[in-house]
Design a protein around this motif. Sequence first.
Motif, PDB file in Angstrom:
ATOM      1  N   LEU A 156       0.823  -1.215   0.000  1.00  0.00           N
ATOM      2  CA  LEU A 156       0.052   0.035  -0.065  1.00  0.00           C
ATOM      3  C   LEU A 156       0.976   1.307   0.139  1.00  0.00           C
ATOM      4  O   LEU A 156       0.602   2.104  -0.672  1.00  0.00           O
ATOM      5  CB  LEU A 156      -0.993   0.124   1.311  1.00  0.00           C
ATOM      6  CG  LEU A 156      -2.074  -1.028   1.127  1.00  0.00           C
ATOM      7  CD1 LEU A 156      -3.082  -1.085   2.563  1.00  0.00           C
ATOM      8  CD2 LEU A 156      -3.033  -0.707   0.001  1.00  0.00           C
ATOM      9  N   VAL A 157       1.954   1.241   0.740  1.00  0.00           N
ATOM     10  CA  VAL A 157       2.811   2.389   0.922  1.00  0.00           C
ATOM     11  C   VAL A 157       3.438   2.569  -0.314  1.00  0.00           C
ATOM     12  O   VAL A 157       3.617   3.742  -0.958  1.00  0.00           O
ATOM     13  CB  VAL A 157       3.690   2.153   1.866  1.00  0.00           C
ATOM     14  CG1 VAL A 157       4.844   3.569   2.051  1.00  0.00           C
ATOM     15  CG2 VAL A 157       3.042   2.201   3.332  1.00  0.00           C
ATOM     16  N   ALA A 158       3.994   1.422  -1.168  1.00  0.00           N
ATOM     17  CA  ALA A 158       4.691   1.163  -2.375  1.00  0.00           C
ATOM     18  C   ALA A 158       3.985   2.111  -3.408  1.00  0.00           C
ATOM     19  O   ALA A 158       4.192   2.592  -4.134  1.00  0.00           O
ATOM     20  CB  ALA A 158       5.187   0.093  -2.708  1.00  0.00           C
ATOM     21  N   LEU A 159       2.415   1.517  -3.466  1.00  0.00           N
ATOM     22  CA  LEU A 159       1.588   2.158  -4.507  1.00  0.00           C
ATOM     23  C   LEU A 159       1.647   3.730  -4.384  1.00  0.00           C
ATOM     24  O   LEU A 159       1.767   4.359  -5.694  1.00  0.00           O
ATOM     25  CB  LEU A 159       0.162   1.529  -4.472  1.00  0.00           C
ATOM     26  CG  LEU A 159       0.036   0.296  -4.951  1.00  0.00           C
ATOM     27  CD1 LEU A 159      -1.552  -0.253  -4.978  1.00  0.00           C
ATOM     28  CD2 LEU A 159       0.230   0.108  -6.420  1.00  0.00           C
ATOM     29  N   SER A 160       1.513   4.326  -3.275  1.00  0.00           N
ATOM     30  CA  SER A 160       1.326   5.656  -2.997  1.00  0.00           C
ATOM     31  C   SER A 160       2.956   6.301  -3.550  1.00  0.00           C
ATOM     32  O   SER A 160       2.654   7.293  -4.280  1.00  0.00           O
ATOM     33  CB  SER A 160       1.273   5.925  -1.759  1.00  0.00           C
ATOM     34  OG  SER A 160       1.222   7.350  -1.357  1.00  0.00           O
ATOM     35  N   PRO A 171      11.126  -4.484  -6.467  1.00  0.00           N
ATOM     36  CA  PRO A 171       9.822  -4.372  -7.226  1.00  0.00           C
ATOM     37  C   PRO A 171       8.665  -4.080  -6.074  1.00  0.00           C
ATOM     38  O   PRO A 171       7.679  -3.708  -6.688  1.00  0.00           O
ATOM     39  CB  PRO A 171       9.515  -5.989  -7.521  1.00  0.00           C
ATOM     40  CG  PRO A 171      10.975  -6.203  -7.843  1.00  0.00           C
ATOM     41  CD  PRO A 171      11.752  -5.366  -6.760  1.00  0.00           C
ATOM     42  N   THR A 172       8.978  -4.342  -4.942  1.00  0.00           N
ATOM     43  CA  THR A 172       7.696  -4.027  -3.900  1.00  0.00           C
ATOM     44  C   THR A 172       7.762  -2.512  -3.626  1.00  0.00           C
ATOM     45  O   THR A 172       6.814  -2.011  -3.065  1.00  0.00           O
ATOM     46  CB  THR A 172       8.155  -4.697  -2.513  1.00  0.00           C
ATOM     47  OG1 THR A 172       9.509  -4.000  -2.129  1.00  0.00           O
ATOM     48  CG2 THR A 172       8.403  -6.163  -2.541  1.00  0.00           C
ATOM     49  N   GLY A 173       8.495  -1.656  -4.325  1.00  0.00           N
ATOM     50  CA  GLY A 173       8.821  -0.257  -4.045  1.00  0.00           C
ATOM     51  C   GLY A 173       9.670  -0.026  -2.777  1.00  0.00           C
ATOM     52  O   GLY A 173      10.063   1.306  -2.645  1.00  0.00           O
ATOM     53  N   ASN A 174      10.233  -1.074  -2.058  1.00  0.00           N
ATOM     54  CA  ASN A 174      11.187  -0.643  -1.040  1.00  0.00           C
ATOM     55  C   ASN A 174      12.629  -0.275  -1.715  1.00  0.00           C
ATOM     56  O   ASN A 174      12.616  -0.529  -2.841  1.00  0.00           O
ATOM     57  CB  ASN A 174      11.339  -1.953  -0.004  1.00  0.00           C
ATOM     58  CG  ASN A 174      10.230  -2.105   0.865  1.00  0.00           C
ATOM     59  OD1 ASN A 174       9.300  -1.382   0.740  1.00  0.00           O
ATOM     60  ND2 ASN A 174      10.248  -3.430   1.599  1.00  0.00           N
TER      61      ASN A 174
END
Length: 318
Positions: free
Chosen positions: A13-17, A77-80
């Motif tokens: 959810l954080v990564a999407l933002s 890929p997770t946004g991390n």
Amino acid sequence: MVVRPASLAMIFLVALSWLSSVTHSAADEPAADATPQSSIRHSFFVAGPDFTGIIGEDGSKEWDSGRGGARDGWVLPTGNVLIAWSDVVKEFTPGKTVVWEYKLDPTNKEIGTVQRLKSGMTLVTELGSNPRLMEIDSDGKIQVEFPLQPETDNAHMQTRMARKLDNGNYLVPHLLAFKVKEYTPEGKVVKEFATDAEDLGGREAKNWPFTAIRLENGNTLICLTNGNKVIEVDAEGNVVWKVSNEDLPGNPIDDACGGQRLPNGNTVITAYHAKKGVKLMEVTPEKELVWTYEGPNRVHHFQILTTNGLPLIGDPLK
């Protein structure tokens, strides 16, 4: 010390933002750091001496780790974001929560590089009296370990951007050995690519291999730091492509530490030593300079994330 990952749902959810903000592009106005004749715009991760974080396509800082001096790093890929400093490796969520950490073993002097593997393990190299390559699991346990053969006791110059290959081996540049070595998981060297050939200027040219990338065609792209050149060699080590300041206007290559081969076949190269002017450049196979970053942030290594608002497809070759 290792911190366990937070819930994947929360990270997602954080990564999407965060990704939504990173992939926005200044579509209606040209980027200030592009070459005048170019419409190319990139966002990218920077591991640099003064700033480590994300630069947007408009040249602004999109995300800041809060600490400079990073050696290596990836946007996962997770946004991390996974970052290696000389003393620690940390994985951050976009909100800067640390969800995984590895600290330098006190018997060594520096961490050289990091890579998150498809298995979920994390590749880390250490430099010092016990130069080694490790694969570390999510609990901080070392599952693979073998000694490296850098051919020098100078810890800082032993190695840099080690990468695991699809065949299970590891590609490791050794600066003062003037060699890129391919190791098996047991630590056996099965292939070497020398960078001190006379037609490259010999050892006097200081063609220290810093980044080595195995390409999809089986060739290997090698950034030669103080040699200010990038070469591509075939499986036998023959140079099949080379770019240097002899090919580019204004001598923009100034310490070619990091490199990345893009899906379109172009190559992006750092000018790590440069404090003014070009810090990153994109060169076509025909050696045409089509994009530069000339912002204030020096670049040790990097990862191109988007081009004109679109994320790069596939595993980054860096």
